[in-house]
Design an enzyme around this catalytic site. Structure first.
Site, short mmCIF file in Angstrom:
data_model
loop_
_atom_site.label_atom_id
_atom_site.label_comp_id
_atom_site.label_asym_id
_atom_site.label_seq_id
_atom_site.Cartn_x
_atom_site.Cartn_y
_atom_site.Cartn_z
N SER A 40 6.57 -3.86 3.46
CA SER A 40 6.44 -4.79 4.58
C SER A 40 7.68 -5.66 4.71
O SER A 40 8.14 -5.96 5.83
CB SER A 40 5.19 -5.67 4.42
OG SER A 40 4.03 -4.87 4.39
N HIS A 43 10.29 -3.78 6.61
CA HIS A 43 10.10 -3.75 8.06
C HIS A 43 10.82 -4.92 8.72
O HIS A 43 11.45 -4.77 9.77
CB HIS A 43 8.61 -3.81 8.41
CG HIS A 43 7.88 -2.52 8.22
ND1 HIS A 43 8.26 -1.35 8.82
CD2 HIS A 43 6.77 -2.22 7.49
CE1 HIS A 43 7.42 -0.38 8.49
NE2 HIS A 43 6.51 -0.89 7.69
#
Length: 361
Positions: A40, A43
């Site tokens: 994450s 990202h």
């Protein structure tokens, strides 16, 4: 304190000296013990998800409480804690109906006009996902952490802060997997392995791990997978359907891609549920065949495993201590803060499950 700062997307993090404020009434100052390097974070580093910069990244962590604000009642100095990015206020509609992971109340953040929790050269620094754990200290709302038993190793406990809660929670909370049901998990990184482990704990009858990396499929077997599927050997949807005689009761997409999200729906049996755990990039749409909904198939999102983390995380710690959660096997290597960019480079290869930053005591 030393912290890893993102100043520009698609550029390496910079290790800088960052100032951290003192705890407000409902805030907790934590000395960071360990922080996982999660996909994450990648990202946001790559710009797939926008975020105000500059920011100190990191959101999967554990540490020791140093100071607490005047109104804090949930933890005290000396407590060992796991953090959670889904901070909750405790009094909005989501919280009061038991959906704490959906809380977006501004009450867990500092108000406009107040001093920033983090700063650099008298200028504010953005806190990442309520935490910013790629730093020697964290200043967070008391409802963004929970105390745990002190015999739990903190480097391992950090994984519970995101990967475990997201993966196991998606299985037991979001999709409510029942004993004997069939499960397919697409993507065997930290979150996917946790979903596999959670399905085993929930008593799933058949757990199919899907990944293109052979070493990850071997690891998935250690976490409870009964079958493995490599898309290099053919259409994964057909392979799953052949293994199960028509499809699975529950599928979990743990990568965040259009193609795999669509595959997660196609590999369901009638009445099955597809769960999207991976972060599909902003602006990407998925396409499904409308006629398939006549088979009462469902597709749904899952954020942080639909958690009630003050209850869930201590239980996950107990699961680990009892040998039910395979967290040691999830850690690919332990690194220092200044190696964080190397960890992101390794994460991009798809070969490793998790690198964990361990801070000096």
């Amino acid at each position: 304190m030393k912290a890893a700062v993102l100043r520009e997307t698609k550029k390496p993090l910079v290790i800088e000296d960052v100032q951290i404020n003192k705890p407000g009434p409902h805030e907790v100052l934590i000395r960071t013990a360990a922080a996982g390097v999660c996909h994450s974070d990648l990202h946001f580093l790559e710009g797939s998800y926008p975020y105000p910069l500059p920011a100190v990244l990191g959101h999967e962590s554990a540490g020791i409480v140093e100071q607490v604000g005047s109104e804090v009642r949930t933890v005290k100095p000396g407590d060992h804690v796991i953090t959670c990015l889904s901070a909750f206020c405790g009094h909005c509609e989501h919280c009061l109906t038991g959906h704490m992971s959906l809380c977006v109340s501004p009450d867990t953040k500092r108000e406009a006009g107040e001093e920033s929790r983090l700063s650099k050269d008298a200028g504010p620094m953005n806190q990442f996902l309520n935490l910013s754990s790629f730093a020697e200290y964290m200043l967070i709302h008391e409802h963004a952490c929970v105390a745990i038993r002190k015999d739990m190793p903190l480097d391992v406990a950090a994984l519970i802060g995101c990967a475990v809660t997201t993966g196991v929670g998606a299985v037991i909370h979001t999709s409510n997997v029942r004993p004997g049901e069939t499960v397919a998990v697409i993507g065997c990184g930290g979150v996917g392995l946790s979903a596999i482990n959670g399905a085993a704990i929930a008593g799933a009858g058949r757990i199919i791990a899907i990944d293109m990396v052979g070493s990850k499929l071997n690891l998935a077997k250690e976490f409870g997978a009964t079958d493995v599927v490599n898309p290099k050997d053919g259409d994964p949807v057909k392979q799953v359907q052949d293994l199960t005689g028509g499809g699975v009761h529950h599928s979990f997409e743990a990568i965040g891609l259009k193609q795999t999200a669509e595959q997660s729906f196609k590999m369901l049996r009638r009445g099955g549920t597809a769960n999207i755990i991976g972060m599909i990039p902003v602006g990407v749409n998925i396409e499904l065949h409308g006629a398939e909904f006549l088979g009462e198939k469902k597709i749904q999102g899952s954020v942080m495993g639909s958690n009630r983390f003050p209850i869930d995380m201590p239980r996950f710690v107990d699961f680990y201590m009892a040998g039910k959660l395979k967290l040691d096997q999830m850690i690919s290597r332990r690194i220092k803060l200044d190696q964080v960019n190397e960890a992101f480079d390794e994460l991009k290869t798809g070969e490793l499950a998790r690198s964990v930053i361990v801070f000096d005591a």
